[in-house]
Design an enzyme around this catalytic site. Structure first.
Site, short mmCIF file in Angstrom:
data_model
loop_
_atom_site.label_atom_id
_atom_site.label_comp_id
_atom_site.label_asym_id
_atom_site.label_seq_id
_atom_site.Cartn_x
_atom_site.Cartn_y
_atom_site.Cartn_z
N ASP A 35 0.82 -1.22 0.00
CA ASP A 35 0.00 0.00 0.00
C ASP A 35 0.86 1.27 0.00
OD1 ASP A 35 -2.01 -1.75 0.18
OD2 ASP A 35 -2.76 -1.11 2.15
N ASP A 39 0.84 4.32 -2.61
CA ASP A 39 0.55 5.71 -2.22
C ASP A 39 1.62 6.67 -2.70
OD1 ASP A 39 -1.67 4.79 -1.01
OD2 ASP A 39 -0.87 4.82 1.04
N SER A 84 -36.35 -5.71 -15.56
CA SER A 84 -36.09 -6.44 -14.31
C SER A 84 -36.44 -7.90 -14.55
CB SER A 84 -36.85 -5.82 -13.15
OG SER A 84 -38.20 -6.09 -13.28
N LEU A 85 -36.36 -8.70 -13.53
CA LEU A 85 -36.55 -10.14 -13.73
C LEU A 85 -37.81 -10.61 -13.03
CD1 LEU A 85 -32.91 -11.28 -12.94
CD2 LEU A 85 -34.00 -11.35 -15.18
N GLU A 121 -26.24 -17.73 -12.20
CA GLU A 121 -25.42 -16.71 -11.54
C GLU A 121 -26.07 -16.37 -10.22
OE1 GLU A 121 -25.16 -13.26 -14.17
OE2 GLU A 121 -25.11 -14.65 -15.86
N LYS A 123 -27.72 -14.00 -7.65
CA LYS A 123 -28.40 -12.71 -7.77
C LYS A 123 -27.87 -11.83 -6.65
CE LYS A 123 -32.95 -10.73 -8.44
NZ LYS A 123 -32.81 -9.59 -7.58
N ASP A 125 -27.49 -8.74 -4.27
CA ASP A 125 -28.49 -7.83 -3.73
C ASP A 125 -27.90 -6.42 -3.64
OD1 ASP A 125 -30.98 -7.41 -2.87
OD2 ASP A 125 -30.70 -8.13 -0.83
N ARG A 144 -30.29 2.38 -12.58
CA ARG A 144 -31.37 1.73 -13.32
C ARG A 144 -32.60 2.65 -13.40
NH1 ARG A 144 -35.91 -1.22 -12.22
NH2 ARG A 144 -36.48 -2.54 -13.97
N GLU A 181 -24.06 -5.14 -11.26
CA GLU A 181 -24.64 -4.80 -9.98
C GLU A 181 -23.59 -4.17 -9.07
OE1 GLU A 181 -27.79 -5.47 -9.90
OE2 GLU A 181 -28.44 -5.65 -7.82
N TYR A 233 -22.40 -8.22 -15.32
CA TYR A 233 -23.07 -9.45 -15.75
C TYR A 233 -23.55 -9.44 -17.20
CZ TYR A 233 -27.23 -6.98 -13.85
OH TYR A 233 -28.19 -6.06 -13.55
N LYS A 317 -35.71 -17.23 -6.42
CA LYS A 317 -35.37 -16.55 -5.17
C LYS A 317 -35.37 -17.47 -3.94
CE LYS A 317 -35.79 -12.35 -4.69
NZ LYS A 317 -36.57 -11.21 -5.13
N CYS A 411 -38.45 10.50 29.67
CA CYS A 411 -37.25 9.71 29.45
C CYS A 411 -37.15 8.62 30.53
CB CYS A 411 -36.02 10.60 29.49
SG CYS A 411 -34.49 9.68 29.42
N CYS A 414 -33.96 9.60 32.85
CA CYS A 414 -33.83 10.78 33.72
C CYS A 414 -35.18 11.41 34.05
CB CYS A 414 -32.92 11.82 33.07
SG CYS A 414 -33.67 12.60 31.64
N CYS A 429 -34.72 12.77 24.09
CA CYS A 429 -34.54 13.33 25.42
C CYS A 429 -33.56 14.49 25.22
CB CYS A 429 -33.95 12.30 26.37
SG CYS A 429 -33.46 13.05 27.94
N CYS A 434 -28.78 14.00 31.14
CA CYS A 434 -29.41 12.68 31.25
C CYS A 434 -28.31 11.62 31.32
CB CYS A 434 -30.29 12.43 30.03
SG CYS A 434 -30.91 10.76 29.92
S1 IVH Z 1 -29.66 -9.94 -15.26
C1 IVH Z 1 -32.65 -8.46 -18.39
N1 IVH Z 1 -27.98 -10.93 -13.50
O1 IVH Z 1 -31.62 -8.22 -10.22
C2 IVH Z 1 -31.81 -9.09 -17.33
N2 IVH Z 1 -29.51 -9.28 -12.78
O2 IVH Z 1 -34.62 -8.35 -10.32
C3 IVH Z 1 -31.46 -8.15 -16.27
N3 IVH Z 1 -29.27 -8.65 -10.44
O3 IVH Z 1 -32.30 -5.24 -11.95
C4 IVH Z 1 -30.77 -8.59 -15.12
N4 IVH Z 1 -27.60 -9.99 -9.97
O4 IVH Z 1 -30.18 -5.34 -10.56
C5 IVH Z 1 -28.99 -10.07 -13.72
N5 IVH Z 1 -26.42 -11.86 -12.07
C6 IVH Z 1 -27.42 -11.01 -12.29
C7 IVH Z 1 -27.92 -10.19 -11.27
C8 IVH Z 1 -28.99 -9.33 -11.56
C9 IVH Z 1 -28.42 -9.07 -9.50
C10 IVH Z 1 -30.34 -7.64 -10.21
C11 IVH Z 1 -30.40 -6.54 -11.26
C12 IVH Z 1 -31.79 -6.53 -11.78
C13 IVH Z 1 -32.53 -7.26 -10.70
C14 IVH Z 1 -33.74 -7.93 -11.29
#
Ligand code: IVH
Length: 669
Positions: A35, A39, A84-85, A121, A123, A125, A144, A181, A233, A317, A411, A414, A429, A434
């Site tokens: 490091d 730097d 979205s999915l 893959e 997912k 969060d 997004r 993500e 991704y 999920k 409180c 106190c 408070c 206190c």
């Molecule tokens: S593919 C059209 N791959 O999940 C396909 N999404 O509920 C679009 N996410 O908005 C998404 N990991 O933010 C894809 N390996 C992954 C992911 C992923 C997380 C999120 C992404 C998307 C949301 C959908």
């Protein structure tokens, strides 16, 4: 100044070396440089670029942080919407998805391929981002948003070290869009919440909210300080399959989640799903499911999208982790800033691998909304959330004769009347004496990043207040070993140690003292920024709101909070006392050469005549350094009365010990 070819070459070399090192560290997780070396080279590049601004390029590592805070983000439409999915809960819903896409192909008259595979893959969060590279250089990062329009947060995106500012491609296409993500590792989420708690700020409920909130921060400096990461991704290029797209993303410099798998059958997908249901608990980030995608891009194209979702992918999920339990008691907790937080104390229950027995109820609005009562059966949840919360009350199971819970108006510590300012969710408070506020303040003062007083934790703070030994932070410094030794379970040795540790804290720098005061919004980083601009307490105390807010990195809220704090007489008195005690309320100019140049000192215990600050000043004036802890690099330890563990450590390491007299002799000699 105009640069010479030699300088231009040096700048390029430095840049390439730093880019390589950063990639090795953040993407490959295989560092190639210390490091400290990084730097130094970084600073050299920074210096050259400030002398020769013409040499700055957008992909220079120095350009990751630097932009001034934005006033607002601009909305921009996505070239290609971010879909979205669709979610599937349980294997049968997952099977239905497969049936749906097979049926769709049939309906379109498209022959079902004899052989197709799936990419699984994790997912992640976090928060989806779309990145645009023009001629291989990152030019834009957009959230997004609603999938059609997002916000341009480019300065923030640049601070994410696992996002390359320049692609590793020799002949990059004119425009390339990458999606993935952004997320916060759990440890980073906890660190941020810890810091927020100590600043009296509301906590992020989970890493996803924290990541989204961070990305929408107007000040890129704050974003850089919160270590976001990014897994890529997808990208828009005519490749054959998702699997090859992931490999390609990795080749061109992105971090791609390594826990991906190519599956030939639904059984294999199911095995992957179950395996990660267990193994995800060992990951440093949160995942709430598996994204299953048809691998072939040809097949993906034939399937296309519904109004909202791709037909060729599904989010399989994991169920949110919920459990029923019974409320034993509802209490309120008084924080260091006086904030009142209602909490449910429950029968212990196993949830997501930990035993849970308290859950936050956030505030009084939430309490009335839930209508939670003693004896109620409630559902608590940890869905990504690290802090469990009460989601629902099962009113059918409510015992007879319960009364709605009423938030206290006084409180619990106190007895003074609680206030809830108009428009705020938090009840407080506001009695500055206190005991709960004092207790919280002492614990914060002694915490590691503040004055770092070992041995002064919650239990000790409670005892000191109960026995009437401490009524303010300043009182800590007049505690004697005799007084402490009389406390429950406190021997002479630990009493001496604590007195020594308290005395040692006087050597902590001004920025830590400021942080330790626990002024709202002044966390470790803000304290450092403030003490750089206001090198002593007098200057800070006399600054007005606009002086404070003109400091880069200090917003109006912080400026007002600091200003208001110093307007309170009791706080000014406290600072005066701390000054007399000898705490560091200024950052002294550093001397570069003198009798003690290159020598490192540690002060421990109370010296007979010199105050700690005075001793430190003498040493620093002679070019020496004073540090807070003893190591093999320490040259001298100056020992006073009631010296603590530092003396022991010095003896173990064989470091030269000095009395005050010997120190003065050395200086005079
Ligand atoms: S593919 C059209 N791959 O999940 C396909 N999404 O509920 C679009 N996410 O908005 C998404 N990991 O933010 C894809 N390996 C992954 C992911 C992923 C997380 C999120 C992404 C998307 C949301 C959908």
């Amino acid at each position: 100044m105009t640069s010479t070819p030699a300088i231009t070459q040096r700048v390029q070399q430095l840049r390439n070396t730093l880019i390589k090192a950063s990639y090795a560290y953040y993407v490959l997780d295989d560092p190639i440089m210390e490091d400290g070396v990084y730097d130094k080279l970084y600073r050299e590049l920074q210096d050259l670029e400030s002398q020769y601004p013409d040499l700055i390029t957008p992909d220079s590592p120095t350009q990751r942080v630097g932009d001034k805070p934005a006033t607002a983000f601009v909305s921009i439409p996505h070239n290609i919407p971010l879909y979205s999915l669709e979610n599937a809960f349980g294997f049968s819903e997952f099977l239905q998805w497969q049936q749906r896409w097979l049926k769709y192909l049939n309906g379109q008259g498209i022959p079902i391929p004899s052989n197709y595979d799936y990419v699984c893959e994790l997912k992640i969060d976090g928060s989806a981002l779309a990145l645009t590279y023009e001629n291989g250089v990152l030019v834009r990062g957009v959230t997004r948003g609603d999938g059609i329009t997002g916000e341009d947060i480019t300065p923030n995106v640049k601070t994410i070290r696992s996002i390359p500012l320049k692609l590793h491609i020799d002949n990059p296409p004119p425009v390339l869009e990458i999606r993935g993500e952004a997320f916060l590792p759990i440890s980073e989420f906890e660190r941020i919440n810890g810091e927020r708690e100590s600043q009296g700020l509301s906590l992020f409920a989970n890493p996803r909210n924290a990541a989204a909130g961070t990305l929408r921060q107007l000040d890129p400096k704050i974003v850089a300080h919160r270590r976001l990461q990014f897994f890529a991704y997808t990208l828009h290029l005519p490749l054959a399959s998702q699997w090859s797209a992931l490999e390609y993303l990795q080749q061109i410099g992105f971090l791609v989640n390594p826990n991906r798998q190519l599956c030939q059958s639904l059984e294999e997908v199911e095995a992957y799903f179950s395996r990660w249901d267990t193994e995800r608990r060992n990951l440093p980030y949160l995942t709430d499911g598996v994204v299953v995608k048809l691998n072939s891009f040809g097949l993906q194209e034939q399937l296309g999208f519904t109004q909202k979702f791709p037909r060729w992918a599904i989010a399989y999920k994991y169920p949110a982790e919920e459990a029923p339990t019974i409320v034993k008691e509802i209490i309120v907790n008084v924080g260091r800033t006086g904030a009142i937080t209602p909490m449910a104390i429950m029968e212990p229950v196993q949830l997501a691998g930990t035993t849970v027995q308290r859950a936050t109820l956030h505030n009084s609005d939430r309490v009335s909304q839930l209508d939670i009562r003693h004896g109620d059966t409630v559902i608590i949840r940890k869905a990504g959330e690290i802090i469990p919360e009460v989601v629902r009350v099962l009113t059918d199971l409510r015992p007879p004769d319960t009364e709605p819970y009423l938030m206290p108006t006084r409180c619990p510590e106190c007895g003074s009347t609680l206030l809830r300012p108009k428009g705020e969710a938090v009840t407080r408070c506001v009695n500055s004496s206190c005991s709960a506020i004092l207790r919280g303040s002492l614990i914060h003062w002694a915490s590691r990043d503040a004055l770092d007083i070992r041995g002064l934790g919650e239990k000790m703070a409670i005892l000191l207040i109960e026995k009437g030994l401490v009524r303010s932070i300043a009182d800590l410094y007049s505690l004697t070993s005799q007084e402490l030794a009389q406390l429950d379970r406190m021997g002479k040795k630990s009493a001496d140690k604590l007195v020594g540790a308290i005395a040692d804290s006087k050597a902590q720098p001004w920025s830590r003292v400021l942080y330790g005061l626990g002024i709202r919004y002044v966390g470790g980083t803000n304290a450092k920024i403030l003490t750089e601009s206001f090198p002593d307490v007098e200057r800070l105390a006399s600054a007005n709101v606009s002086n404070l807010a003109s400091v880069y990195g200090i917003g109006d809220e912080i400026a007002e909070s600091v200003y208001n704090w110093f307007q309170i007489e009791a706080n000014r008195d406290l600072m005066q006392k701390l000054k007399e005690i000898g705490l560091q309320l200024s950052s002294r100019d550093k001397v570069t050469a003198g009798k003690f140049t290159g020598k490192s000192f540690v002060l421990t215990g109370t010296l007979p005549t010199l105050k700690r600050g005075e001793a430190q000043e003498l040493i620093e004036k002679a070019g020496g350094k004073v540090s807070g802890s003893v190591s093999s690099k320490t040259d001298y330890v100056v020992v006073g009365e009631s010296a603590g563990s530092k003396l022991e450590k010095a003896q173990q390491l064989g470091v030269t010990l000095l009395t005050e007299t010997q120190l003065l002799e050395l200086l005079d000699g």
